[in-house]
Design a protein around this motif. Structure first.
Motif, PDB file in Angstrom:
ATOM      1  N   SER A 148       0.820  -1.213   0.000  1.00 38.35           N
ATOM      2  CA  SER A 148       0.000   0.000   0.000  1.00 38.35           C
ATOM      3  C   SER A 148       0.849   1.255   0.000  1.00 38.35           C
ATOM      4  O   SER A 148       1.955   1.274   0.549  1.00 38.35           O
TER       5      SER A 148
ATOM      6  N   GLU B 284      -5.369   6.172   0.587  1.00 38.93           N
ATOM      7  CA  GLU B 284      -4.618   5.038   0.077  1.00 38.93           C
ATOM      8  C   GLU B 284      -4.647   5.050  -1.452  1.00 38.93           C
ATOM      9  O   GLU B 284      -5.675   4.737  -2.075  1.00 38.93           O
TER      10      GLU B 284
ATOM     11  N   THR C  57      -3.209   3.095  -3.538  1.00 35.95           N
ATOM     12  CA  THR C  57      -3.271   1.780  -4.157  1.00 35.95           C
ATOM     13  C   THR C  57      -4.689   1.224  -4.237  1.00 35.95           C
ATOM     14  O   THR C  57      -4.901   0.155  -4.811  1.00 35.95           O
ATOM     15  N   ARG C  58      -5.667   1.924  -3.693  1.00 35.26           N
ATOM     16  CA  ARG C  58      -7.071   1.499  -3.807  1.00 35.26           C
ATOM     17  C   ARG C  58      -7.870   2.368  -4.771  1.00 35.26           C
ATOM     18  O   ARG C  58      -9.050   2.093  -5.014  1.00 35.26           O
TER      19      ARG C  58
ATOM     20  N   ASP D 190      -9.175   4.093  -8.286  1.00 34.02           N
ATOM     21  CA  ASP D 190      -9.256   3.756  -9.705  1.00 34.02           C
ATOM     22  C   ASP D 190      -8.514   4.821 -10.512  1.00 34.02           C
ATOM     23  O   ASP D 190      -8.032   5.823  -9.953  1.00 34.02           O
TER      24      ASP D 190
END
Length: 268
Positions: free
Chosen positions: A79, A86, A88-89, A91
């Protein structure tokens, strides 16, 4: 000055919500025999309002780490947090918006648009976002970076140092949470490079900016408050209050450890 072979956690208020943080970060390119593990479980924190340099040998993963922290590349695992968000989450749409509004990036190759003037290049991110330019902040950057007489010039009419100062002004104009700089003095002579580094340091000291910079140059790293050392895709240590000499010592220690590891591996 101190040299520590194990990363120390941030302390104080910045420890609660650091500017940017990586947790268990992995990045793998390719598969099978062509697989390259660029990052191998990186845990690192960057405090707000600080100037941090990332260093390591060629192939250590420093540029890969910078690109993942800035949301310019995706992680294989782990992450990345920008403040409490975050990355890495997110879109692609949300990530693009975050990079535009909260991240500044300074490239070694400047990345200015050749058909635009210096001023047009500086304000371009805000124009793309449909946002108004804070002219007072624009004037502060232009004066601080000594660009007032060059605003109507195109990149081809500017020296390398002037082009990089334009790129820095562009990165700072949006008042980003973090400015990431990838070898920002790599194409500059030593005197011009020193001027660029001095301004990055001033942006932290006087403007409260957070800067994370990749460099291979110990003299450049000495402008930072802290140096994070990478080796083989992992955090191998850090140097606080760096000097060119302490950075060289740290890099030499990494090389020595690598030689020992290779020798040990060869005995099996």
């Amino acid at each position: 000055m101190s040299i520590d072979v194990t990363p120390a956690p941030a302390t104080g208020p910045a420890a609660a919500v650091p500017a940017v943080r990586a947790a268990g970060l992995h990045k793998v390119y390719g598969r099978g025999e062509t697989e390259v593990r660029a990052l191998d479980g990186v845990d690192v924190t960057f405090a707000s309002g600080a100037f941090t340099a990332i260093m390591g040998a060629s192939g250590s993963g420093k540029s890969t780490l910078l690109h993942l922290l800035a949301g310019l590349d995706s992680a294989t695992a782990g992450s990345v947090f920008l403040g409490e968000t975050e990355l890495t989450r997110l879109d692609d749409t949300a990530l693009t918006l975050l990079r535009r509004e909260r991240v500044g990036f300074v490239f070694q190759a400047f990345n200015l648009l050749p058909m635009f003037t210096a001023e047009q290049n500086i304000v371009l991110p805000l124009e793309l976002a449909g946002a108004d330019v804070d002219r007072a902040w624009f004037d502060t950057l232009v004066e601080t970076l000594a660009l007032r007489e060059r605003l109507t010039h195109r990149p081809s009419e500017l020296s390398g140092g002037q082009q990089q100062r334009v790129a820095i002004a562009r990165a700072l104009l949006t008042r980003p949470d973090v400015v990431f700089a990838d070898e920002p003095t790599g194409n500059l002579d030593s005197r011009t490079g020193a001027e660029v580094l001095a301004f990055l340091r001033r942006s932290v000291r006087e403007l409260g900016q957070t800067v994370v910079m990749v460099t291979h140059d110990p003299a450049a790293a000495a402008y930072a408050d802290r140096v994070v050392l990478l080796a083989d895709g992992r955090v191998a240590g850090e140097i606080t209050d760096p000097t060119p000499e302490s950075v060289l010592t740290g890099l030499e220690a990494l090389r020595g450890a690598d030689v020992v590891a290779q020798a040990a591996g060869g005995r099996h």
